[in-house]
Structures are given as structure tokens and as C-alpha cells.
Design an enzyme around this catalytic site. Structure first.
Site, PDB file in Angstrom:
ATOM      1  N   ARG A 108      22.969  -6.849  -8.231  1.00 51.61           N
ATOM      2  CA  ARG A 108      23.361  -5.682  -7.447  1.00 51.61           C
ATOM      3  C   ARG A 108      24.253  -4.766  -8.278  1.00 51.61           C
ATOM      4  O   ARG A 108      25.224  -5.203  -8.875  1.00 51.61           O
ATOM      5  CB  ARG A 108      24.092  -6.131  -6.177  1.00 51.61           C
ATOM      6  CG  ARG A 108      24.499  -4.995  -5.265  1.00 51.61           C
ATOM      7  CD  ARG A 108      24.893  -5.475  -3.883  1.00 51.61           C
ATOM      8  NE  ARG A 108      26.205  -6.111  -3.835  1.00 51.61           N
ATOM      9  CZ  ARG A 108      26.817  -6.485  -2.699  1.00 51.61           C
ATOM     10  NH1 ARG A 108      26.201  -6.295  -1.534  1.00 51.61           N
ATOM     11  NH2 ARG A 108      27.986  -7.064  -2.729  1.00 51.61           N
ATOM     12  N   GLY A 110      24.719  -0.911  -7.098  1.00 50.55           N
ATOM     13  CA  GLY A 110      25.359  -0.087  -6.067  1.00 50.55           C
ATOM     14  C   GLY A 110      25.064  -0.519  -4.647  1.00 50.55           C
ATOM     15  O   GLY A 110      25.717  -0.089  -3.710  1.00 50.55           O
ATOM     16  N   CYS A 174      22.965  11.352  -4.251  1.00 57.90           N
ATOM     17  CA  CYS A 174      23.881  10.513  -3.472  1.00 57.90           C
ATOM     18  C   CYS A 174      24.899   9.890  -4.420  1.00 57.90           C
ATOM     19  O   CYS A 174      24.539   9.106  -5.304  1.00 57.90           O
ATOM     20  CB  CYS A 174      23.117   9.438  -2.722  1.00 57.90           C
ATOM     21  SG  CYS A 174      24.184   8.350  -1.748  1.00 57.90           S
ATOM     22  N   GLY A 181      20.463   0.435 -10.652  1.00 57.68           N
ATOM     23  CA  GLY A 181      19.256   0.466  -9.834  1.00 57.68           C
ATOM     24  C   GLY A 181      18.539   1.791  -9.914  1.00 57.68           C
ATOM     25  O   GLY A 181      17.308   1.853  -9.981  1.00 57.68           O
ATOM     26  N   HIS A 182      19.314   2.874  -9.909  1.00 56.71           N
ATOM     27  CA  HIS A 182      18.736   4.222  -9.921  1.00 56.71           C
ATOM     28  C   HIS A 182      17.924   4.452 -11.196  1.00 56.71           C
ATOM     29  O   HIS A 182      16.768   4.883 -11.138  1.00 56.71           O
ATOM     30  CB  HIS A 182      19.871   5.240  -9.807  1.00 56.71           C
ATOM     31  CG  HIS A 182      19.417   6.660  -9.632  1.00 56.71           C
ATOM     32  ND1 HIS A 182      18.763   7.107  -8.510  1.00 56.71           N
ATOM     33  CD2 HIS A 182      19.539   7.744 -10.439  1.00 56.71           C
ATOM     34  CE1 HIS A 182      18.505   8.398  -8.622  1.00 56.71           C
ATOM     35  NE2 HIS A 182      18.956   8.803  -9.788  1.00 56.71           N
ATOM     36  N   TYR A 188      15.641  10.794  -9.735  1.00 55.66           N
ATOM     37  CA  TYR A 188      15.559  12.246  -9.860  1.00 55.66           C
ATOM     38  C   TYR A 188      16.578  12.926  -8.948  1.00 55.66           C
ATOM     39  O   TYR A 188      17.072  12.347  -7.984  1.00 55.66           O
ATOM     40  CB  TYR A 188      14.150  12.768  -9.568  1.00 55.66           C
ATOM     41  CG  TYR A 188      13.697  12.634  -8.130  1.00 55.66           C
ATOM     42  CD1 TYR A 188      14.123  13.545  -7.164  1.00 55.66           C
ATOM     43  CD2 TYR A 188      12.833  11.617  -7.742  1.00 55.66           C
ATOM     44  CE1 TYR A 188      13.704  13.439  -5.847  1.00 55.66           C
ATOM     45  CE2 TYR A 188      12.410  11.504  -6.433  1.00 55.66           C
ATOM     46  CZ  TYR A 188      12.854  12.415  -5.484  1.00 55.66           C
ATOM     47  OH  TYR A 188      12.445  12.299  -4.180  1.00 55.66           O
ATOM     48  N   GLU A 431       7.106  15.415  -3.444  1.00 55.41           N
ATOM     49  CA  GLU A 431       7.242  14.066  -2.900  1.00 55.41           C
ATOM     50  C   GLU A 431       7.817  14.191  -1.500  1.00 55.41           C
ATOM     51  O   GLU A 431       8.581  15.130  -1.223  1.00 55.41           O
ATOM     52  CB  GLU A 431       8.167  13.215  -3.777  1.00 55.41           C
ATOM     53  CG  GLU A 431       8.164  11.732  -3.409  1.00 55.41           C
ATOM     54  CD  GLU A 431       9.527  11.207  -3.025  1.00 55.41           C
ATOM     55  OE1 GLU A 431       9.558  10.280  -2.209  1.00 55.41           O
ATOM     56  OE2 GLU A 431      10.542  11.719  -3.514  1.00 55.41           O
ATOM     57  N   TYR A 472       7.226   5.827  -4.238  1.00 57.43           N
ATOM     58  CA  TYR A 472       8.330   5.860  -5.199  1.00 57.43           C
ATOM     59  C   TYR A 472       9.126   4.571  -5.092  1.00 57.43           C
ATOM     60  O   TYR A 472       9.653   4.244  -4.029  1.00 57.43           O
ATOM     61  CB  TYR A 472       9.215   7.073  -4.912  1.00 57.43           C
ATOM     62  CG  TYR A 472      10.414   7.258  -5.813  1.00 57.43           C
ATOM     63  CD1 TYR A 472      10.425   6.792  -7.124  1.00 57.43           C
ATOM     64  CD2 TYR A 472      11.534   7.928  -5.348  1.00 57.43           C
ATOM     65  CE1 TYR A 472      11.521   6.981  -7.941  1.00 57.43           C
ATOM     66  CE2 TYR A 472      12.644   8.129  -6.154  1.00 57.43           C
ATOM     67  CZ  TYR A 472      12.637   7.649  -7.453  1.00 57.43           C
ATOM     68  OH  TYR A 472      13.741   7.835  -8.254  1.00 57.43           O
ATOM     69  N   TYR A 475      12.495   4.139  -3.370  1.00 58.64           N
ATOM     70  CA  TYR A 475      12.491   4.025  -1.899  1.00 58.64           C
ATOM     71  C   TYR A 475      11.554   2.877  -1.537  1.00 58.64           C
ATOM     72  O   TYR A 475      10.493   3.072  -0.945  1.00 58.64           O
ATOM     73  CB  TYR A 475      12.039   5.337  -1.250  1.00 58.64           C
ATOM     74  CG  TYR A 475      13.056   6.442  -1.369  1.00 58.64           C
ATOM     75  CD1 TYR A 475      14.289   6.346  -0.730  1.00 58.64           C
ATOM     76  CD2 TYR A 475      12.806   7.580  -2.133  1.00 58.64           C
ATOM     77  CE1 TYR A 475      15.238   7.352  -0.845  1.00 58.64           C
ATOM     78  CE2 TYR A 475      13.749   8.594  -2.255  1.00 58.64           C
ATOM     79  CZ  TYR A 475      14.960   8.469  -1.608  1.00 58.64           C
ATOM     80  OH  TYR A 475      15.897   9.467  -1.725  1.00 58.64           O
TER      81      TYR A 475
END
Length: 534
Positions: A108, A110, A174, A181-182, A188, A431, A472, A475
């Protein structure tokens, strides 16, 4: 016979931890804690790094980085232990003991995994929480930075802005999302039409592989370096830090918001937007949010399309451009604000336009339960299709739902789809991410909200990409397919979801996985499987 002094203290510490957790020395998990404590071999370190169940701090550490309260219920499976390493050797020790004693490892950074895969598992597991790996070093002279995986995007942006107002990084909006993770899924934000994804701007990384080796780009090889930049987290190893290329931005950018509801021709304006937005200059970011709002008629609801964007330039240039290319929007100067890039991060992140210190606050935004699904659209949706989409947002379950629709084009059209694992490049107009939210107190009724999101997803079928229906990975959506978490997952089974996220890049990802983690230690419900998994 005396025990060696170095080993006695960890032994006693484990006994204390076991008593706190209600675990006896005969418990099968004793071996894991004993293994880990011997390798840490320091009382003060153990107390700061290992949190077992019933430890007074266990729940607060577990919940501190859960950003989807759908996975913080009493019924949610909990880790046997949470490990919060302070240095690289702690990570390697956790990896070693997890492998040796049969624990699945969830990593983990975030805690924003929308399906909870970074902190929930149906089999015995421990969480490796990188919350202490948050160091950021910005080098403005060479326009690069090193960022550890546990740092949030807000912390990264803050660190860049503290050094310069003319460099930035093209990642998400965000501020509480973890970098690890991003970046692992692509990533993007408002700069992606100009500079591509976050992953497109990563130039090195520091990773621990399944054998505990510490690797950089050169030693891991280009195949692995390719895979970790968009192939999803918790799959190829534990990425501790990333070297990123910073990008130039002007000292002043211009942001805007224009709201149009159904009575103000939102449907027709959005229909027209589809034909224009992806063709606009790459200095301009534009997106549309569709939500339910109060109507001007008392007690009634309507649907609103919120058109938002940012130009890397001044307000006069923006208004001239939009009035020429998209006059239907009716953009006026009062809809616009000039500001610095770092202030635009607050603007798009839904934060007050005050001190940028709020970017360091992980609790600045409320935490809700949610379900997310995503699509890519390659042909404009007809007005009748948009009308149906809008009508679904008038349903009861959509009170806290949103469709987030960023325009593609620009730099994304110039990057080949096999450049990185993220394949959704040229040919996409936009998207669409559909998110439905509810409060933690409503978790008992979560089924009705999840059902609504599935009905919306089904409704959109004729209007979105096909063969595969693309999605994506950042998500995550377990509805589109999952692995067998306890048993062998075939290439064919994983292909069901794998081609949706990665298209033909899935084949190469499987080849890389087979090479670097053939026994499939790093795994979750949607991790890349090796070709020959036990």
C-alpha cells in the site's frame, strides 16, 4: 547455555506482540513474527514497524490510508499484521518472511485502490504500508526529482512548487493519491494532453524484486522498467522510488468552469464538445463532469454538465481560442481565473484556494464508500445516447454519482500504444469514469449503488470501445474479471480482464512476469499472472 544477546530481545518482543494479538506460541503465524523480529533485531524498531491485531494502534494505522470505506467494515478481511518499514532492509525482511511463512503480501502506498486490493485479501495476508517512504528530492537545475512510493501527489506537487513556479509534473488531480500506485497504472491529470502520462515521464526507478535484490533501471532491464510503468502495482516487485522528469509550465495558467444544466442545453453542448475537445491545442486541458444538482424549480432535480479546463497561458488567449473553436460553451471572462500551476492543483482538487499547505493534509477531503467503472470512447455519442446517460443521473441512487470525462488528443495521440503498458492512446476522444458514492453508514445498502453503476455501464455499451471494451487499470473494476487468488490462473482466464486494461500489451506483461516472478508471489485479484503458475 546462554542465548546470544542480540536474539533475546526480539524473542521477548514477539511474545509481547502475540499476547496483545491473542495469538499463542503454537499459532501458525508465530513463525512469521519470529522471523521478522529476528531480522529487525531492535526493540524500538519493532514497536514502530510491526502492528498486529489488538495492538492499540492497529486500527488507526489500518484505516489511516483507506480511501474507500466500502472496505472498512467489520466483515472486511483484516491483515494479520501491518508492516510500516522505516528503511529498505525492513522491506526486504518483510518480503523474506512473507515468502518463507506463506503470507500473501499486499503493498500500500496511498490506499486509493478503488477495489481495496492494496489492503484487503481473502487469504492470510500482511500489509506492507509504505507510509514512511515519502522522501522527495527535487533537482530544478536538471529538471528531475526522486519521489518515494509512499509520498502523495500533493506532497510531490508541494515539494516542486517550493523550489520553482515554472516546473511541474503531469500526474493526477487528487492530492491524497499515493505516487506508487498512481505511477504503476499510468496516471494522468491536467497536463497529460501536453506531456503524456505520469508514467511517460519516469526515467528511473528503485525496486526490490521477489528475490530481495535492489534494482535500478539498468540492473532490472528495459523489459521490467517498461512493465512497472503502467502494468499495475503489486505484480513485478516492490518499487520504492521513482526518478521523474519535470516539465515546464508558465508562471501563469488560466482555469475556467462553465456549468450547463438540462434546461440550458447541456445535452447539445456536450454533444458538440465531443467533436472539438480532442482537436484543441495541447496547451489546453478540458473535461466534463456530469452530476445531479438542484433545479431552479423548488424541490426538483436536474442534471448538470460542468465544463472545466486549464490553458497553459493567459485569460485573453483562452477566451479567444474557445470563442473561435467552441462558441457554444459561451465562455466569458468571469468564468476564468489566472493563477499559478500549484494553485491550479488546489482548484482541480476541490480544495480551498488558500494556503498550498493543504496539499500536505491527507484528511482534507471526506472519505466515502464508492464503486468505479471506466470506458474509452472513440466515436461521438449521439444526442439520444447522451439523453439516456443524463436521465440515469436523475435516479435515486445517483445523488452522489459523477461521470468524469477528460478529453484526449494532444500528446496522447503521438505516443504509440505499445510504448508503455497503458495502451489507450490515439483514436480515443475521451475516457469516461463512472463513480457512485455513498456514506459509510449506508454500506448495508451498498448493493443498490453498485447495481446502479452496473446498469449505467450496461447502458453505455453501444457507445464505447469494443473488442475489447477498454478500461483504465487505475480505476480497477473486479466486475470485468478476476484471477483465482488461491490457485493457478491461466493466461486465458486473466486475458478476460487483461486485454481490457492493456490490449495487446498484456502478452508482453505476462512474459515479463514469467521472467521476474515465475512462482507468482506478488499477486492479487487482477495482477499479471506468469505463464506457468503453481
Amino acid at each position: 547455555m546462554k542465548f546470544p544477546q542480540f536474539s533475546m530481545l526480539p524473542f521477548l518482543m514477539v511474545v509481547v506482540m502475540l499476547s496483545l494479538s491473542g495469538t499463542t506460541l503454537s499459532h501458525p503465524h508465530w513463525d512469521f513474527l519470529h522471523c521478522l523480529s529476528l531480522r529487525l533485531a531492535n526493540y524500538s524498531t519493532i514497536s514502530k514497524v510491526i502492528y498486529v491485531q489488538n495492538n492499540p494502534s492497529y486500527s488507526s494505522v489500518l484505516n489511516a490510508s483507506i480511501h474507500n470505506t466500502r472496505f472498512s467494515t467489520p466483515a472486511t478481511p483484516k491483515p494479520f499484521a501491518i508492516i510500516t518499514p522505516l528503511k529498505t532492509s525492513h522491506v526486504r525482511s518483510t518480503l523474506y518472511c512473507s515468502k518463507k511463512h506463506g503470507f500473501q503480501l499486499r503493498i500500500r502506498s496511498g490506499g486509493h485502490d478503488v477495489e481495496g486490493l492494496s489492503f484487503v485479501s481473502e487469504v492470510p495476508f500482511v500489509i506492507l504500508d509504505l507510509l514512511n517512504f515519502r522522501a522527495i528530492k527535487v533537482d530544478t537545475k536538471n529538471e528531475v526529482a526522486w519521489v518515494q512510493s509512499g509520498a502523495t501527489l500533493g506532497e510531490l506537487y508541494y515539494a516542486i512548487a517550493a523550489k520553482t513556479n515554472t516546473l511541474a509534473f503531469p500526474a493526477g488531480m487528487c492530492h491524497t493519491v499515493g505516487a506508487g500506485g498512481h505511477f504503476s497504472g499510468g496516471g494522468y491529470g491536467t497536463l497529460f494532453r501536453k506531456y503524456g502520462l505520469a508514467a511517460d515521464n519516469i526515467i528511473d526507478a528503485r525496486m526490490i524484486d521477489v528475490n530481495g535484490r535492489i534494482l535500478d533501471r539498468k540492473s532490472m532491464g528495459e523489459d521490467v522498467f517498461w512493465a512497472i510503468r503502467g502494468g499495475g502495482g503489486n505484480t513485478f516487485g516492490i518499487v520504492l522510488a521513482w526518478k521523474i522528469k519535470l516539465v515546464p509550465v508558465p508562471a501563469v495558467v488560466t482555469v475556467f468552469t462553465v456549468n450547463k444544466n438540462l434546461e440550458q442545453n447541456a445535452t447539445k453542448i456536450f454533444h458538440r464538445w465531443q467533436y472539438i475537445a480532442h482537436k484543441l491545442p495541447d496547451d489546453l486541458f478540458m473535461n466534463v463532469w456530469i452530476t445531479k444538482v438542484n433545479s431552479s424549480q423548488v424541490g426538483m432535480k436536474t442534471v448538470q454538465a460542468t465544463f472545466r479546463g486549464m490553458l497553459l497561458g493567459g485569460v485573453d488567449e483562452l477566451i479567444t481560442l474557445i470563442q473561435d473553436k467552441f462558441p457554444e460553451l459561451g465562455l466569458a471572462e468571469e468564468n476564468c481565473n489566472e493563477m499559478s500551476w500549484i494553485e491550479s492543483v488546489l482548484y482541480f482538487g476541490g480544495l480551498p484556494l488558500q494556503s498550498v499547505d493543504i496539499l500536505l493534509d491527507k484528511n482534507a477531503l471526506p472519505t466515502l464508500s464508492l464503486k468505479a467503472k471506466s470506458d474509452y470512447v472513440k466515436e461521438p455519442i449521439p444526442e439520444s445516447g447522451i439523453e439516456g446517460l443524463m436521465s440515469m443521473f436523475l435516479e435515486e441512487e445517483a445523488d452522489n454519482a459523477v461521470a468524469m470525462i477528460p478529453a484526449f488528443g494532444g500528446k496522447m495521440d503521438d505516443i504509440p500504444e505499445n510504448e508503455l503498458p497503458y495502451p489507450h492512446r490515439a483514436g480515443n476522444l475521451f475516457e469516461a469514469t463512472y463513480i457512485v458514492q455513498w456514506t459509510k453508514e449506508e454500506n448495508a445498502e451498498s448493493g443498490k449503488y453498485i447495481s446502479w453503476s452496473r446498469r449505467l455501464y450496461s447502458y453505455m455499451t453501444p457507445y464505447v470501445s469494443k473488442s475489447p471494451r477498454e478500461a483504465y487499470v487505475n480505476y480497477r473494476d473486479l466486475d470485468i474479471g478476476i484471477n483465482n487468488i488461491n490457485d493457478y490462473t491461466s493466461y486465458e482466464q486473466a486475458s478476460i480482464w487483461g486485454f481490457k486494461y492493456f490490449k495487446n500489451n498484456f502478452k508482453r506483461l505476462v512474459q515479463v512476469k514469467t521472467k521476474v516472478d515465475p512462482m507468482n508471489f506478488f499477486r492479487n485479484e487482477q495482477s499479471i499472472p506468469p505463464l506457468l503458475s503453481p
